[in-house]
Design an enzyme around this catalytic site. Structure first.
Site, short mmCIF file in Angstrom:
data_model
loop_
_atom_site.label_atom_id
_atom_site.label_comp_id
_atom_site.label_asym_id
_atom_site.label_seq_id
_atom_site.Cartn_x
_atom_site.Cartn_y
_atom_site.Cartn_z
N THR A 221 0.82 -1.21 0.00
CA THR A 221 0.00 0.00 0.00
C THR A 221 0.86 1.26 0.00
O THR A 221 1.98 1.27 0.51
CB THR A 221 -0.93 0.05 1.23
OG1 THR A 221 -0.14 0.02 2.43
CG2 THR A 221 -1.90 -1.12 1.22
N ASN A 223 0.81 4.78 1.67
CA ASN A 223 0.19 5.32 2.87
C ASN A 223 0.23 6.85 2.87
O ASN A 223 1.28 7.45 2.63
CB ASN A 223 0.89 4.79 4.12
CG ASN A 223 0.86 3.27 4.18
OD1 ASN A 223 -0.07 2.64 3.70
ND2 ASN A 223 1.89 2.68 4.76
N GLU A 269 -4.59 3.99 3.32
CA GLU A 269 -3.70 2.98 2.74
C GLU A 269 -4.27 2.56 1.40
O GLU A 269 -5.37 2.01 1.33
CB GLU A 269 -3.60 1.77 3.67
CG GLU A 269 -3.08 2.12 5.06
CD GLU A 269 -3.20 0.95 6.02
OE1 GLU A 269 -2.16 0.37 6.37
OE2 GLU A 269 -4.34 0.61 6.40
#
Length: 331
Positions: A221, A223, A269
């Site tokens: 992910t 972030n 995320e």
């Protein structure tokens, strides 16, 4: 010249003029729409379009006058307000609406204490040299909000400034307001929020380093912190991600506290589908298309991964059938 920002799109310039900056020649005599423009929703767009139409019909430039920080932050600093469009996002959208520039005025004690008459003579006439203004039907200005739309029209008439009052805007019978959009996003009602905005709501932010847990789970992910005042409902969303000019990808995102692991500070995320590049330190745009589910705590990492796979499947399905409208401002 100390203009903080200038962009050129084709043959069109877009100037951002802040406190203390000289007004560039191309913005002198501009027709300006005035407001806070948080969200730049359908009602705000009507103001902008009115100013552009008036400017083009008279051979003048079109601009916006907006205020930072939001006046509510000045008057109630201890009461966080969910900003739909922080200044960088607001400028991105205004740039893409075809304006020639924007005047960003600092909202401070001096501006708050300016009389209604002084707002017109000192700011609009003498400092910004505007040729016309467009404001909403409920626009109030000056010390203690003493200025009314009717008063603005009369003051402008006295000083040779054109003034147009724009009526309220509704969408399918619902009044359009920043408050209604904040409420929709707080409920996770992305379609309603986007309908009132007239475009898909998006955020911008720099990708920060995290704990790499998503990568370990098979879902890397990007972030991003959305700030303490973000009241978007915690949960899973189908998103589109602007990685750079012309580079728009699809993905699934979680906004929340990660209750299965650390229940920490809220974080966005974003898992970008079919992407294996490095995003740390890059500034991304994330556009919200559909709501998938609320944030949950799972009994194990394995249970979470199984649910994440289903979330990704649902996100792909939602994105595949997402309508072309409302429009998009990312990329």
């Amino acid at each position: 010249m100390s203009i903080n920002q200038q962009r050129t799109i084709g043959s069109r310039r877009f100037d951002v003029v802040r406190n203390g900056d000289p007004v560039p020649p191309q913005l002198r005599g501009a027709v300006i729409a005035i407001g806070n423009f948080d969200g730049i929703h359908l009602g705000h767009r009507q103001l902008v379009e009115t100013s552009i139409a008036a400017a083009r019909s008279s051979g003048r430039s079109a601009a916006v006058l907006t205020f930072e920080p939001h006046p509510r932050k000045f008057f109630a600093p201890d009461r966080p307000m969910f900003r739909l469009t922080p200044e960088p996002v607001k400028l991105t959208i205004l740039d893409k609406l075809g304006l020639d520039g924007v005047f960003v005025r600092r909202f401070d004690a001096q501006l708050a204490g300016t009389s209604a008459a002084g707002f017109v003579t000192d700011l609009l006439r003498d400092e910004l040299h505007v040729g016309g203004v467009a404001v909403g039907y409920d626009f109030h200005f000056g010390r203690g909000r003493e200025g009314t739309p009717a008063m603005l029209a009369e003051l402008c008439r006295r000083h040779g400034i054109d003034c147009e009052l724009v009526p309220a805007v509704a969408h399918r019978g619902e009044p359009v307001s920043s408050t209604a959009i904040r409420s929709a996003l707080a409920a996770g009602d992305v379609p309603r929020a986007n309908a009132l905005l007239g475009y898909r709501w998006f955020v911008e932010g720099e990708v920060r380093h995290g704990d790499k847990r998503g990568r370990e789970l098979g879902f890397p992910t990007a972030n991003m912190s959305l700030g303490e005042d973000c009241e978007l409902r915690h949960g899973i969303y189908a998103v589109r991600v602007g990685l750079g000019p012309g580079d728009i990808r699809e993905g699934v995102a979680n906004f929340g506290r990660r209750p299965t692991f650390d229940n920490g500070a809220p974080l966005l995320e974003v898992h970008v589908f079919d992407f294996d590049g490095e995003l740390y330190g890059r500034r991304l745009q994330v556009e919200f298309v559909a709501w998938i589910r609320g944030e949950e705590r799972f009994p194990s990492a394995e249970a979470l991964v199984a649910r994440m796979r289903e979330d990704a499947r649902q996100a792909r399905a939602s994105l595949a059938c997402a309508p072309a409208e409302p429009i998009s401002f990312i990329g």
